[in-house]
Write a protein that holds these residues in place. Structure first.
Motif, short mmCIF file in Angstrom:
data_model
loop_
_atom_site.label_atom_id
_atom_site.label_comp_id
_atom_site.label_asym_id
_atom_site.label_seq_id
_atom_site.Cartn_x
_atom_site.Cartn_y
_atom_site.Cartn_z
N ILE A 72 0.84 -1.21 0.00
CA ILE A 72 0.00 0.00 0.00
C ILE A 72 0.87 1.25 0.00
O ILE A 72 0.58 2.24 -0.69
CB ILE A 72 -0.95 -0.02 1.20
CG1 ILE A 72 -1.94 -1.18 1.07
CG2 ILE A 72 -1.69 1.31 1.33
CD1 ILE A 72 -2.86 -1.35 2.27
N TYR A 100 2.20 1.69 -3.44
CA TYR A 100 1.12 2.17 -4.31
C TYR A 100 0.99 3.69 -4.18
O TYR A 100 0.84 4.40 -5.18
CB TYR A 100 -0.19 1.49 -3.93
CG TYR A 100 -1.41 2.17 -4.51
CD1 TYR A 100 -1.83 1.90 -5.80
CD2 TYR A 100 -2.13 3.10 -3.76
CE1 TYR A 100 -2.95 2.53 -6.34
CE2 TYR A 100 -3.24 3.73 -4.28
CZ TYR A 100 -3.65 3.45 -5.56
OH TYR A 100 -4.75 4.09 -6.08
N SER A 101 1.04 4.20 -2.95
CA SER A 101 0.92 5.64 -2.74
C SER A 101 2.09 6.38 -3.37
O SER A 101 1.92 7.48 -3.91
CB SER A 101 0.86 5.94 -1.24
OG SER A 101 -0.26 5.30 -0.65
N CYS A 120 1.78 -3.31 -7.10
CA CYS A 120 1.18 -2.22 -6.33
C CYS A 120 1.71 -0.87 -6.82
O CYS A 120 0.94 0.08 -7.03
CB CYS A 120 1.48 -2.38 -4.84
SG CYS A 120 0.61 -3.76 -4.07
#
Length: 382
Positions: free
Chosen positions: A102, A105-106, A156
């Motif tokens: 995550i 991904y950001s 991701c």
């Protein structure tokens, strides 16, 4: 190609903060459960260590939009330590991988350029090294899990990068569409004002010159010229207000000019000394846009006749056939002055015809004079 609305949608600041806080809490809980040993093995670290490790992997996601690189650095470092030390057992390694994925991904979604790629490479190398160390201790993931970690991180990050690029492309497309719409509207208004003011001022200029020339010897004729000037000015002001109304935010309920306006144009040209023969025939129940284009084409053609041909005869033929309106304006050119073919008026006519996918020809006739011929196709109702 229309832009999908969800690509342009942006949640509010409060919505983003709430979502990120909930996400951070959920990931922290998953990491906490991952760090708990199985009952058979029994715990080998203090509860507060497990809690701190879980918070280190999950809590930074609450600020992933504000400091994506910083949040990713903390999450990846904590995940690597937990995997290398065996704090997270081998059967629960997807928990830290989820948190790190995550975070990456950001990074892909928020950070442009080379820094995002460097963060991906460094993060994947760090966690892969941690899994190798854990594998040496016989408690961590094996080589398959190492490849899986690298694959998850790459996917991701790529999802975030793809979303960022799509959003940037959607924003550019929307901006270009807005700019094009503004440009087209300006051109439309420019054509309307040119057609209205150009025709009326031409008539006014001709009649004022006549009135000034005959004022001393034929005052009655001068008075009639002034009457024409006054009527033409009032008509021009009315049409100009309607065109300027298109620039206002308030709705304009003025009727769109129809083919009935052709008679008024012919009469106005006749007042300027042009012998106009108007012939409207066939099916003239056409859409408003087609009728407006025909009126403006005839208006500009008559303006050119008044301006360039002088006192002469002119013929206006408008014929409606199924699915098409044909307009032809010819003059005999007895004074041998021809209108310019590259003026703004003829450019405006070409633009109007092009809007309806029609055809326009304008040029001198072999037998003298000038001809403008336009075809305006339209779709008939089923």
């Amino acid at each position: 190609m229309p832009v999908p609305p969800f690509l342009l949608w942006r949640p509010g600041r409060v919505q983003r903060r709430i979502f990120d806080a909930v996400l951070a809490a959920a990931v922290t809980l998953v990491c906490l459960l991952s760090a708990v040993e199985s009952p058979a093995a029994g715990p080998h670290e203090s509860a507060w260590v497990t809690l701190v490790a879980s918070l280190a992997m999950g809590a930074p996601l609450a600020v992933r939009r504000l400091v994506p690189l910083g949040a990713a650095a903390v999450v990846l470092s904590a995940a690597a330590v937990c995997l290398a030390t065996g704090l997270v057992p081998d059967f629960a390694f997807p928990g830290p991988v989820l948190a790190a994925g995550i975070a990456l991904y950001s990074v892909g979604a928020q950070v442009p350029g080379r820094r995002a790629v460097m963060a991906l490479v460094a993060g994947a190398a760090l966690v892969a090294a941690a899994t190798v160390v854990a594998d040496d201790s016989a408690d961590g993931p094996g080589s398959f899990e190492v490849a899986l970690v690298v694959l998850v991180f790459g996917v991701c990050w790529l999802l975030g990068w793809t979303l960022r690029e799509r959003r940037a492309h959607a924003a550019r497309t929307a901006a270009q569409a807005t700019t094009q719409a503004v440009t087209e509207e300006r051109l439309r208004i420019a054509r309307e004002i040119h057609d209205i003011v150009g025709h009326s001022l031409t008539v006014i200029a001709v009649k004022s010159a006549i009135g000034s020339h005959v004022a001393a010897e034929r005052p009655a004729e001068a008075s009639a010229a002034l009457d024409v000037i006054a009527a033409t000015s009032r008509s021009a002001l009315t049409e100009l207000r309607r065109a300027v109304g298109a620039l206002r935010t308030d709705p304009d309920f003025a009727p769109t000019p129809t083919l009935a306006e052709l008679r008024k144009l012919a009469d106005r040209a006749a007042e300027a000394g042009i012998d106009v023969r108007l012939d409207v025939r066939g099916d003239c129940e056409v859409p408003e846009g087609v009728a407006l284009a025909a009126v403006r084409i005839v208006q500009e053609s008559l303006t050119n006749v008044v301006k360039h041909a002088g006192p002469t005869s002119c013929r206006v033929d408008v014929e409606g056939v199924p699915g098409e309106l044909r307009v032809e304006v010819t003059n005999d050119g007895t004074t041998a002055r021809r209108p310019a073919v590259d003026g703004a008026g003829l450019t405006g006519m070409r633009e109007r015809v092009a809007m309806h996918a029609g055809a326009l020809t304008a040029g001198p006739r072999d037998q003298g004079g000038f001809r403008v011929r336009a075809t305006l196709p339209y779709e008939q109702p089923a």
